[in-house]
Design a protein around this motif. Sequence first.
Motif, short mmCIF file in Angstrom:
data_model
loop_
_atom_site.label_atom_id
_atom_site.label_comp_id
_atom_site.label_asym_id
_atom_site.label_seq_id
_atom_site.Cartn_x
_atom_site.Cartn_y
_atom_site.Cartn_z
N PRO A 195 0.79 -1.24 0.00
CA PRO A 195 0.00 0.00 0.00
C PRO A 195 0.82 1.29 0.00
N THR A 196 1.96 1.30 0.71
CA THR A 196 2.72 2.55 0.74
C THR A 196 3.33 2.85 -0.63
N TRP A 197 3.75 1.79 -1.34
CA TRP A 197 4.28 2.00 -2.68
C TRP A 197 3.15 2.40 -3.64
N ALA A 198 1.98 1.80 -3.48
CA ALA A 198 0.84 2.17 -4.32
C ALA A 198 0.46 3.63 -4.09
N GLN A 199 0.55 4.08 -2.84
CA GLN A 199 0.22 5.47 -2.55
C GLN A 199 1.21 6.42 -3.22
N ARG A 200 2.47 6.02 -3.25
CA ARG A 200 3.47 6.86 -3.93
C ARG A 200 3.17 6.95 -5.42
N ALA A 201 2.78 5.82 -6.03
CA ALA A 201 2.39 5.85 -7.44
C ALA A 201 1.15 6.71 -7.63
N ALA A 202 0.20 6.62 -6.69
CA ALA A 202 -1.03 7.43 -6.78
C ALA A 202 -0.70 8.92 -6.71
N THR A 203 0.27 9.26 -5.88
CA THR A 203 0.69 10.67 -5.79
C THR A 203 1.23 11.14 -7.13
N GLY A 204 2.03 10.29 -7.77
CA GLY A 204 2.55 10.65 -9.09
C GLY A 204 1.45 10.81 -10.11
N LEU A 205 0.44 9.94 -10.04
CA LEU A 205 -0.68 10.03 -10.97
C LEU A 205 -1.47 11.32 -10.76
#
Length: 545
Positions: free
Chosen positions: A450-460
């Motif tokens: 989840p923390t890595w997914a959140q970082r990708a979501a921030t980039g999106l």
Amino acid sequence: MRALVDEVAAQLLFLYPGLRRAALELAADGEVRGENAVRPAENATGGLRTDATLPADIRRGRSRLASAAETQLQNALALLHEDGDVSAAYRMLLRAAEGVHDEGVGRVGAEEILWSLVAACQLSARPGHRESLERYIADSGALFTPSVRTDLRGVLDPAAAPGWLRGQIESLDGRAGPAEIVRIAGVSAFFGNLSDSRHALRSIACTDPVGRFGVPGVQASILLAFEAYQTGQWDEADRLARTTADQCAAEGYQLLRRQAQTVLAVVAAGRGDATTARAIADEIAGWAAPRGLTSLLVGAQYACVLAALAQSDFLGAYQQASRFTPAGDLASAEPFAAWALLDFVEAALRADRREEADVYAHAIRQASLMASSPRMALLSTAAMAMTAPDEEASALFELALAGEDAGRCPFDRARVRLLAGERLRRMRAVGQARVHLAAAHDDFRRLGAPTWAQRAATGLRAVGLVPPGTDLGGQQLLTARELKIARLAAAGLSNKEIGDRLFMSHRTVASHLYRMFPRLGITSRAALGTILQSVEAEGEFTLGP
């Protein structure tokens, strides 16, 4: 004097079991023999089992071992697996090896001691142990065949012999010996080739140290747990590693227990559970450090590196990685440097250590690690892309991800996609960034990171996209009115002109723009046009209505 040594050792071993380690150390100097020796038979990787379960050729080899050498072998491996004293075990093994050489006994027994010596050397990773091992091999004359010597070079320096490792893995299923299966699979673990060893490992795996294949069976289970981690089967990796660690704790096999715990720490770190990862890593390090078990210590440190990166603590990750992977000095960190190729470069760049990142990327090129395995090709090329100029970075990222086997390590692939997307976004290549960030987000969600997914979501969000499943607190990224304002601002209209068209004051327009910029990941209206262009195309990511 010999009778006195025998009597003291016997009393320690049988009347006072709690002083077992003292008796084993006494055996190293006093060569305890016969009925007073520690008797479980062992193979080259420390498999404690009865003589009846050993293959016939190993039993014949044992009959040709001098009693002192056999006792030292048995005691050393018991000491290693139960107490973790690698220094004392290494001394005992080297003495046994030298005794075998002096007496010219059969090759089967001599090779068993040799591979045990190699295993201890790898566990300690001490230059002094490696040097004495090299001297012993050089002085062994015709005791070892050319084939064994080739295998030794491959195991000790796998990065220098990728062709040898590939050939060994391809023929692994035809091997009869559990120790050899574990040895080759263990070498491949550093380079991400464990999937090719899965079938052979499963044929011998067990979680019980006293099972059919003894310690090699447990080591196979640990390697399978690590393979499950590398291939994205994190629940299975956690289950298998936990079961193995618990069984080893019950049986008193502390070294194997810590190796299984290392997998648990890395899985927790990948999931972003830094508290659990660090707690397990601290327990491993507290046990391994005073015993000189460098391989275990590095595994614990790597879990801490990954946990820090998962929390975007780049300075902490850099400091941890620097402890076992000095910039530009891959040789001193081999084979552990392969664990942290991408981690060191990413952490160094984000911690404003650009020079160290450049030196490390140059060392990667010089070491030719890309030829070692598809995983090394993925990570090495991505590390070079991160330090490359803008005009080269995009092509290098594409090259890294183009390998047909890149998907065998989905977590590594997702991280490379994330890094590619973040770099391309900074280069204003919004369309390309969108593709990589979206793919990374999907991969991380599937993995349970989840923390890595959140970082990708921030980039999106920074490129104006809302990834599926992202919690925006009930808020749309842009309301319909904000979208109209954004389009007019991107077209070059002033706040007053926008207000006149939409029947609002210029102050209200400015307030809307001020609130939407952080949500879009921009700081000025000049970037609005690029973001709006990227979201006009059809796709699953859309702005609010």
